[in-house]
Design an enzyme around this catalytic site. Structure first.
Site, PDB file in Angstrom:
ATOM      1  N   HIS A 122       6.610 -37.977  14.831  1.00 24.69           N
ATOM      2  CA  HIS A 122       5.613 -36.915  14.997  1.00 24.69           C
ATOM      3  C   HIS A 122       4.420 -37.417  15.793  1.00 24.69           C
ATOM      4  CE1 HIS A 122       6.531 -34.153  11.336  1.00 24.69           C
ATOM      5  NE2 HIS A 122       7.635 -34.551  11.917  1.00 24.69           N
ATOM      6  N   ARG A 147       8.406 -35.202  18.193  1.00 19.26           N
ATOM      7  CA  ARG A 147       7.862 -33.854  18.027  1.00 19.26           C
ATOM      8  C   ARG A 147       6.408 -33.860  18.480  1.00 19.26           C
ATOM      9  NH1 ARG A 147       6.640 -30.769  12.243  1.00 19.26           N
ATOM     10  NH2 ARG A 147       4.582 -31.682  12.537  1.00 19.26           N
ATOM     11  N   TYR A 159      -1.923 -26.756  12.064  1.00 20.88           N
ATOM     12  CA  TYR A 159      -0.760 -27.366  11.404  1.00 20.88           C
ATOM     13  C   TYR A 159      -0.218 -28.522  12.241  1.00 20.88           C
ATOM     14  CZ  TYR A 159       3.910 -28.644  10.496  1.00 20.88           C
ATOM     15  OH  TYR A 159       4.996 -29.439  10.277  1.00 20.88           O
ATOM     16  N   ASP A 210       7.398 -27.665  16.427  1.00 18.49           N
ATOM     17  CA  ASP A 210       7.496 -26.862  15.204  1.00 18.49           C
ATOM     18  C   ASP A 210       6.489 -25.712  15.268  1.00 18.49           C
ATOM     19  OD1 ASP A 210       7.830 -25.895  12.654  1.00 18.49           O
ATOM     20  OD2 ASP A 210       7.550 -27.829  11.646  1.00 18.49           O
ATOM     21  N   HIS A 212       6.306 -23.493  12.924  1.00 15.46           N
ATOM     22  CA  HIS A 212       5.908 -23.372  11.516  1.00 15.46           C
ATOM     23  C   HIS A 212       5.699 -21.915  11.089  1.00 15.46           C
ATOM     24  CE1 HIS A 212       4.306 -25.336   7.803  1.00 15.46           C
ATOM     25  NE2 HIS A 212       5.136 -26.263   8.220  1.00 15.46           N
ATOM     26  N   GLU A 236      11.307 -25.177  16.505  1.00  9.30           N
ATOM     27  CA  GLU A 236      11.604 -25.059  15.067  1.00  9.30           C
ATOM     28  C   GLU A 236      10.859 -23.901  14.407  1.00  9.30           C
ATOM     29  OE1 GLU A 236      10.658 -28.687  13.017  1.00  9.30           O
ATOM     30  OE2 GLU A 236      10.480 -27.670  11.093  1.00  9.30           O
ATOM     31  N   GLU A 262      14.088 -25.548   6.819  1.00  2.00           N
ATOM     32  CA  GLU A 262      13.583 -26.564   5.885  1.00  2.00           C
ATOM     33  C   GLU A 262      13.237 -25.957   4.524  1.00  2.00           C
ATOM     34  OE1 GLU A 262      10.308 -28.017   8.308  1.00  2.00           O
ATOM     35  OE2 GLU A 262       8.869 -27.044   7.004  1.00  2.00           O
ATOM     36  N   ARG A 283      18.124 -26.983   9.371  1.00  6.29           N
ATOM     37  CA  ARG A 283      17.179 -28.003   8.900  1.00  6.29           C
ATOM     38  C   ARG A 283      17.231 -28.254   7.395  1.00  6.29           C
ATOM     39  NH1 ARG A 283      13.778 -30.825  10.751  1.00  6.29           N
ATOM     40  NH2 ARG A 283      11.951 -30.042   9.654  1.00  6.29           N
ATOM     41  N   HIS A 312      15.270 -31.786   7.427  1.00  5.22           N
ATOM     42  CA  HIS A 312      13.846 -31.951   7.144  1.00  5.22           C
ATOM     43  C   HIS A 312      13.613 -33.383   6.627  1.00  5.22           C
ATOM     44  CE1 HIS A 312      10.258 -30.242   4.581  1.00  5.22           C
ATOM     45  NE2 HIS A 312       9.841 -30.685   5.748  1.00  5.22           N
ATOM     46  N   ASP A 316       6.630 -35.343   2.240  1.00  8.61           N
ATOM     47  CA  ASP A 316       6.722 -34.801   0.882  1.00  8.61           C
ATOM     48  C   ASP A 316       8.155 -34.853   0.348  1.00  8.61           C
ATOM     49  OD1 ASP A 316       6.400 -32.738   3.085  1.00  8.61           O
ATOM     50  OD2 ASP A 316       7.344 -31.478   1.578  1.00  8.61           O
ATOM     51  N   GLU A 339      14.607 -35.759  11.007  1.00 14.23           N
ATOM     52  CA  GLU A 339      13.143 -35.896  11.080  1.00 14.23           C
ATOM     53  C   GLU A 339      12.712 -37.155  10.328  1.00 14.23           C
ATOM     54  OE1 GLU A 339      10.964 -32.804   9.043  1.00 14.23           O
ATOM     55  OE2 GLU A 339       9.192 -33.096  10.293  1.00 14.23           O
ATOM     56  N   TRP A 402       1.669 -19.916   6.684  1.00 17.16           N
ATOM     57  CA  TRP A 402       1.124 -21.228   7.045  1.00 17.16           C
ATOM     58  C   TRP A 402       2.205 -22.045   7.723  1.00 17.16           C
ATOM     59  CZ3 TRP A 402       2.506 -26.210   5.277  1.00 17.16           C
ATOM     60  CH2 TRP A 402       1.729 -27.231   5.874  1.00 17.16           C
TER      61      TRP A 402
HETATM   62  O1  EZ4 Z   1       5.032 -28.528   6.631  1.00 15.50           O
HETATM   63  O2  EZ4 Z   1       7.097 -30.589   4.581  1.00 15.50           O
HETATM   64  O3  EZ4 Z   1       8.971 -30.054   9.961  1.00 15.50           O
HETATM   65  N1  EZ4 Z   1       8.248 -30.384   9.096  1.00 15.50           N
HETATM   66  C1  EZ4 Z   1       7.411 -29.589   8.424  1.00 15.50           C
HETATM   67  C2  EZ4 Z   1       6.638 -30.202   7.291  1.00 15.50           C
HETATM   68  C3  EZ4 Z   1       6.225 -29.166   6.245  1.00 15.50           C
HETATM   69  C4  EZ4 Z   1       5.989 -29.819   4.909  1.00 15.50           C
HETATM   70  C5  EZ4 Z   1       5.707 -28.786   3.835  1.00 15.50           C
HETATM   71  O4  EZ4 Z   1       5.752 -29.344   2.564  1.00 15.50           O
HETATM   72  O5  EZ4 Z   1       7.314 -28.425   8.739  1.00 15.50           O
HETATM   73  O6  EZ4 Z   1       5.517 -30.894   7.784  1.00 15.50           O
HETATM   74 CO    CO Z   2       8.936 -27.846   9.956  1.00 19.48          CO
END
Ligand code: EZ4
Ligand code: CO
Length: 402
Positions: A122, A147, A159, A210, A212, A236, A262, A283, A312, A316, A339, A402
């Site tokens: 990333h 990414r 984000y 991404d 998102h 993505e 994801e 994903r 994914h 987290d 990823e 989000w």
């Molecule tokens: O925002 O895992 O592609 N990766 C993502 C992540 C998500 C987090 C959310 O818990 O979109 O960064």
């Molecule tokens: Co994502």
């Protein structure tokens, strides 16, 4: 191989993780990741209060039957909490199976289909220039795929943009932070970033992005078209994916490859997307889509329709989930990419692991089972602290994805 004990370990080494540890009468144990970002304790309770009492006494080798028992046997099926809990049990049982025959898990999943697991890092920054500098650092480290996420001009926070040199971590302690969103500013700035990236670094690196879940299908179609000249590996989560048929509209307009999933938790979330060939990469990953057992079924369906995997792998997802994803990625035929966000130093110490990164590829290592452990004494030094992902609003205050 009777299961004699199962316990849930909740810890916060830099961020919160929930881990399931299942032990057999022979003294073998297996681990499963049960982390659901921002809703961690619900999965811990679901396991402790409802699943573990039924798990004790079962034969650890009957992995498929155990999966069906907790899926069909609940009457209330699917959903992220249920499926994350089932995934943790499933992953722990595969770990035990590998340890019981002294084999790394990938060998039980059909063996290695490739030498390593292509991964993407990333790169991010407030400005395009900062993001491009970060991309340069990744290339120096040997990454073959990166990414790119950049701040949207005029918005205080975007984000995917890390704070300083810290590892990117969107969850924050306390109550949910609020972010803002401006679709027009984003649609203007994102293609510029990729134009500059190709001008500066050329065409040998795979570039990913991404969205998102922030756009509508027609907006996503426009972004996909605007990105076409820069040949992305994927775009993505262009739109929220509850409406699977909505992807038809995007597909009609652009050849930019699409990745999604994801947040999916079963094969039913992507059945139409895959069968109508509306996406290129799925994903979904071990921890949130029902474990290795269920993810293999998703991958098998995807294989028939030329869809490849792209699990994914954000921070987290604990190293236990990453280990499982790498055994899966090394063995599954229609693998695409993995990823890879590096965990914090504290997390790496709490979860010692056999997987490693070299020249843009990850390898799960040769230890029996997952090859990932949990140092419980060290974990106990990092207690759980409530944390949430942000909520997002348009500039006029309307709540947005989000
Ligand atoms: O925002 O895992 O592609 N990766 C993502 C992540 C998500 C987090 C959310 O818990 O979109 O960064
Ligand atoms: Co994502």
């Amino acid at each position: 191989m009777k299961i004699t004990d199962a316990k849930v370990i909740v810890c916060g080494p830099g961020r919160n993780f929930v881990t399931l540890k299942v032990t057999t009468e022979e003294g073998l144990y297996g681990l499963g990741d049960a982390t659901l970002n921002g809703r961690e304790l619900s999965v811990a309770s679901y396991l402790k209060d409802h699943l573990i009492p039924c798990l004790i006494g079962r034969d650890a080798r009957n992995i498929e039957d155990t999966w069906q028992y907790f899926y069909k046997g609940a009457y209330w099926r699917r959903g992220p909490v249920t499926m994350t809990a089932i995934a943790a049990i499933d992953t722990a049982l595969w770990d035990i199976l590998g340890k019981s025959v002294n084999r790394p898990l990938y060998q039980l999943l059909g063996g290695a289909s490739r030498e390593g697991v292509l991964c993407y890092g990333h790169a991010s920054g407030e400005t395009a220039e900062e993001t491009l500098a970060a991309l340069g650092d990744y290339l120096k480290q040997g990454y073959k795929a990166v990414r790119l996420q950049s701040g949207v001009p005029g918005l205080p926070k975007t984000y995917g943009v890390g704070r300083g040199k810290d590892h990117y971590e969107p969850a924050e302690k306390g109550l949910p932070p609020e972010a803002t969103w401006n679709t027009e500013a984003y649609l203007r700035s994102a293609p510029e970033l990729f134009k500059k990236a190709r001008e500066k670094y050329g065409w040998d690196v795979h570039l990913l992005h991404d969205v998102h879940h922030r756009l509508t299908p027609i907006e996503a179609a426009r972004l996909g078209k605007d990105l076409e000249p820069y040949r992305l590996f994927w775009m993505e989560d262009p739109v929220p994916a509850e409406l699977q048929e909505g992807f038809r509209l995007i597909r009609r307009h652009t050849t930019t490859p699409i990745a999604v999933g994801e947040v999916f938790n079963t094969i039913f979330d992507c059945q139409q997307l895959i069968q109508e060939q509306l996406i290129d990469y799925i994903r979904s990953t071990v921890v949130h889509a029902g474990g290795i057992t269920h993810l293999r079924k998703i991958a098998s369906l995807a294989e028939m329709y030329h869809v490849r995997t792209g699990c994914h792998g954000a921070t987290d997802l604990s190293p236990v989930a990453m280990g499982a994803a790498l055994h899966f990625g090394l063995s599954v035929h229609n693998f695409g990419i993995q990823e890879y966000m590096r965990h914090s130093k504290e997390t790496e110490k709490v979860f010692p692991h056999a997987y490693s990164f070299k020249d843009g590829y990850l390898h799960p290592g040769e230890k029996p089972g997952l090859g990932v452990d949990l140092d419980e004494a060290l974990a106990a030094k990092y207690p759980y602290e409530r944390a949430y992902l942000p909520v997002n609003r348009k500039l006029d205050g309307t709540l947005h994805s989000w």
